[in-house]
Scaffold this motif. Structure first.
Motif, mmCIF file in Angstrom:
data_model
loop_
_atom_site.group_PDB
_atom_site.id
_atom_site.type_symbol
_atom_site.label_atom_id
_atom_site.label_comp_id
_atom_site.label_asym_id
_atom_site.label_seq_id
_atom_site.Cartn_x
_atom_site.Cartn_y
_atom_site.Cartn_z
ATOM 1 N N MET A 1 -22.540 32.578 -58.992
ATOM 2 C CA MET A 1 -23.173 31.301 -58.770
ATOM 3 C C MET A 1 -23.943 30.815 -59.979
ATOM 4 N N SER A 2 -24.334 31.699 -60.816
ATOM 5 C CA SER A 2 -25.140 31.292 -61.958
ATOM 6 C C SER A 2 -24.340 30.523 -63.002
ATOM 7 N N THR A 3 -23.006 30.546 -62.928
ATOM 8 C CA THR A 3 -22.206 29.819 -63.909
ATOM 9 C C THR A 3 -22.139 28.331 -63.614
ATOM 10 N N ARG A 4 -22.469 27.950 -62.390
ATOM 11 C CA ARG A 4 -22.383 26.544 -61.958
ATOM 12 C C ARG A 4 -20.982 25.989 -62.193
ATOM 13 N N THR A 5 -19.984 26.812 -61.910
ATOM 14 C CA THR A 5 -18.588 26.443 -62.062
ATOM 15 C C THR A 5 -18.060 25.867 -60.754
ATOM 16 N N VAL A 6 -17.237 24.834 -60.865
ATOM 17 C CA VAL A 6 -16.629 24.220 -59.695
ATOM 18 C C VAL A 6 -15.135 24.516 -59.716
ATOM 19 N N HIS A 7 -14.627 25.000 -58.583
ATOM 20 C CA HIS A 7 -13.194 25.247 -58.440
ATOM 21 C C HIS A 7 -12.673 24.375 -57.306
ATOM 22 N N LEU A 8 -11.600 23.656 -57.562
ATOM 23 C CA LEU A 8 -10.960 22.835 -56.546
ATOM 24 C C LEU A 8 -9.504 23.289 -56.412
ATOM 25 N N TYR A 9 -9.053 23.415 -55.191
ATOM 26 C CA TYR A 9 -7.691 23.853 -54.923
ATOM 27 C C TYR A 9 -6.930 22.686 -54.299
ATOM 28 N N LYS A 10 -6.064 22.097 -55.108
ATOM 29 C CA LYS A 10 -5.399 20.843 -54.764
ATOM 30 C C LYS A 10 -4.658 20.908 -53.422
ATOM 31 N N GLU A 11 -3.892 21.955 -53.210
ATOM 32 C CA GLU A 11 -3.101 22.034 -51.975
ATOM 33 C C GLU A 11 -4.003 22.176 -50.749
ATOM 34 N N SER A 12 -5.070 22.923 -50.876
ATOM 35 C CA SER A 12 -6.015 23.057 -49.765
ATOM 36 C C SER A 12 -6.660 21.716 -49.433
ATOM 37 N N ILE A 13 -6.994 20.966 -50.463
ATOM 38 C CA ILE A 13 -7.605 19.652 -50.257
ATOM 39 C C ILE A 13 -6.616 18.711 -49.573
ATOM 40 N N LYS B 1 -4.179 19.546 -47.561
ATOM 41 C CA LYS B 1 -4.052 19.999 -46.165
ATOM 42 C C LYS B 1 -5.260 19.559 -45.336
ATOM 43 N N GLN B 2 -6.445 19.707 -45.907
ATOM 44 C CA GLN B 2 -7.658 19.305 -45.198
ATOM 45 C C GLN B 2 -7.640 17.807 -44.893
ATOM 46 N N CYS B 3 -7.248 17.023 -45.871
ATOM 47 C CA CYS B 3 -7.185 15.575 -45.693
ATOM 48 C C CYS B 3 -6.208 15.223 -44.571
ATOM 49 N N TYR B 4 -5.071 15.843 -44.601
ATOM 50 C CA TYR B 4 -4.054 15.557 -43.574
ATOM 51 C C TYR B 4 -4.550 15.987 -42.189
ATOM 52 N N GLN B 5 -5.167 17.149 -42.107
ATOM 53 C CA GLN B 5 -5.679 17.640 -40.823
ATOM 54 C C GLN B 5 -6.765 16.728 -40.268
ATOM 55 N N LEU B 6 -7.585 16.215 -41.128
ATOM 56 C CA LEU B 6 -8.715 15.401 -40.699
ATOM 57 C C LEU B 6 -8.322 13.962 -40.361
ATOM 58 N N PHE B 7 -7.401 13.395 -41.152
ATOM 59 C CA PHE B 7 -7.074 11.977 -40.994
ATOM 60 C C PHE B 7 -5.642 11.702 -40.556
ATOM 61 N N GLY B 8 -4.816 12.746 -40.482
ATOM 62 C CA GLY B 8 -3.454 12.559 -39.992
ATOM 63 C C GLY B 8 -2.490 11.975 -41.008
ATOM 64 N N SER B 9 -2.939 11.757 -42.215
ATOM 65 C CA SER B 9 -2.077 11.250 -43.281
ATOM 66 C C SER B 9 -2.754 11.528 -44.615
ATOM 67 N N LEU B 10 -2.030 11.196 -45.670
ATOM 68 C CA LEU B 10 -2.606 11.343 -47.014
ATOM 69 C C LEU B 10 -2.931 9.982 -47.630
ATOM 70 N N ASP B 11 -3.011 8.955 -46.790
ATOM 71 C CA ASP B 11 -3.276 7.601 -47.272
ATOM 72 C C ASP B 11 -4.595 7.485 -48.036
ATOM 73 N N ARG B 12 -5.570 8.285 -47.653
ATOM 74 C CA ARG B 12 -6.890 8.208 -48.293
ATOM 75 C C ARG B 12 -7.185 9.454 -49.127
ATOM 76 N N LEU B 13 -6.113 10.104 -49.597
ATOM 77 C CA LEU B 13 -6.266 11.345 -50.338
ATOM 78 C C LEU B 13 -7.152 11.170 -51.567
ATOM 79 N N GLU B 14 -6.962 10.103 -52.310
ATOM 80 C CA GLU B 14 -7.759 9.901 -53.523
ATOM 81 C C GLU B 14 -9.250 9.821 -53.195
ATOM 82 N N ALA B 15 -9.600 9.071 -52.165
ATOM 83 C CA ALA B 15 -11.002 8.972 -51.750
ATOM 84 C C ALA B 15 -11.497 10.313 -51.229
ATOM 85 N N TYR B 16 -10.647 11.029 -50.505
ATOM 86 C CA TYR B 16 -11.015 12.344 -49.980
ATOM 87 C C TYR B 16 -11.309 13.313 -51.126
ATOM 88 N N ILE B 17 -10.471 13.291 -52.139
ATOM 89 C CA ILE B 17 -10.682 14.146 -53.308
ATOM 90 C C ILE B 17 -12.015 13.807 -53.974
#
Length: 110
Positions: free
Chosen positions: A1-13, A15-31
Motif C-alpha cells: 500500500m505504501s507505493t500508492r500504485t493503482v492497478h486496473l483490470y480491463k476485463e473485470s471492469i 464484466k462489472q459494467c455489464y453485470q450492473l447495467f446490462g450493457s456496455l453502453d456506458r463503459l467509458e463513464a464506468y471506467i
C-alpha cells in the motif's frame, strides 16, 4: 500500500459494467468512475493507518467498519473529481460497491 500504485483490470471492469447495467453502453463513464475511485485509494492520506488497523487484533465489527471507511474515503474522492457525472449513474455504482461492506455490519447499516 505504501507505493500508492493503482492497478486496473480491463476485463473485470467490463464484466462489472455489464453485470450492473446490462450493457456496455456506458463503459467509458464506468471506467472513469472506477479509475477515480482507485485514485481515491491512492490519494487517501489515512489509508496506511486504516490498513494497519485492519492488521491489528480488532473485533469483526471494527474490521468491517474500517473496511467500509476505506471504501467510503475513495468514493468521496471520486465524487469530487467527477462533479459533472450523472449522479444517478455514480450513485448506483457506489451503492453496489458499498453494499457488501454494509451488509457485513448488519441490517442497521445496509
Amino acid at each position: 500500500m505504501s507505493t500508492r500504485t493503482v492497478h486496473l483490470y480491463k476485463e473485470s471492469i467490463r464484466k462489472q459494467c455489464y453485470q450492473l447495467f446490462g450493457s456496455l453502453d456506458r463503459l467509458e463513464a464506468y471506467i472513469s468512475v472506477v479509475c477515480t475511485h482507485e485514485l481515491g485509494h491512492a490519494e487517501d492520506k489515512q489509508l496506511c493507518q486504516l490498513a494497519d488497523r485492519m492488521d491489528q487484533a480488532i473485533t469483526h465489527r471494527e474490521r468491517a467498519e474500517t473496511a467500509l471507511k476505506i471504501e467510503e474515503h475513495a468514493w468521496k474522492y471520486a465524487e469530487l473529481l467527477l462533479p459533472n457525472i450523472d449522479q444517478a449513474f455514480i450513485g448506483v455504482i457506489i451503492e453496489q460497491s458499498l453494499a457488501a461492506y454494509r451488509l457485513e455490519l448488519g441490517p442497521e447499516i445496509a
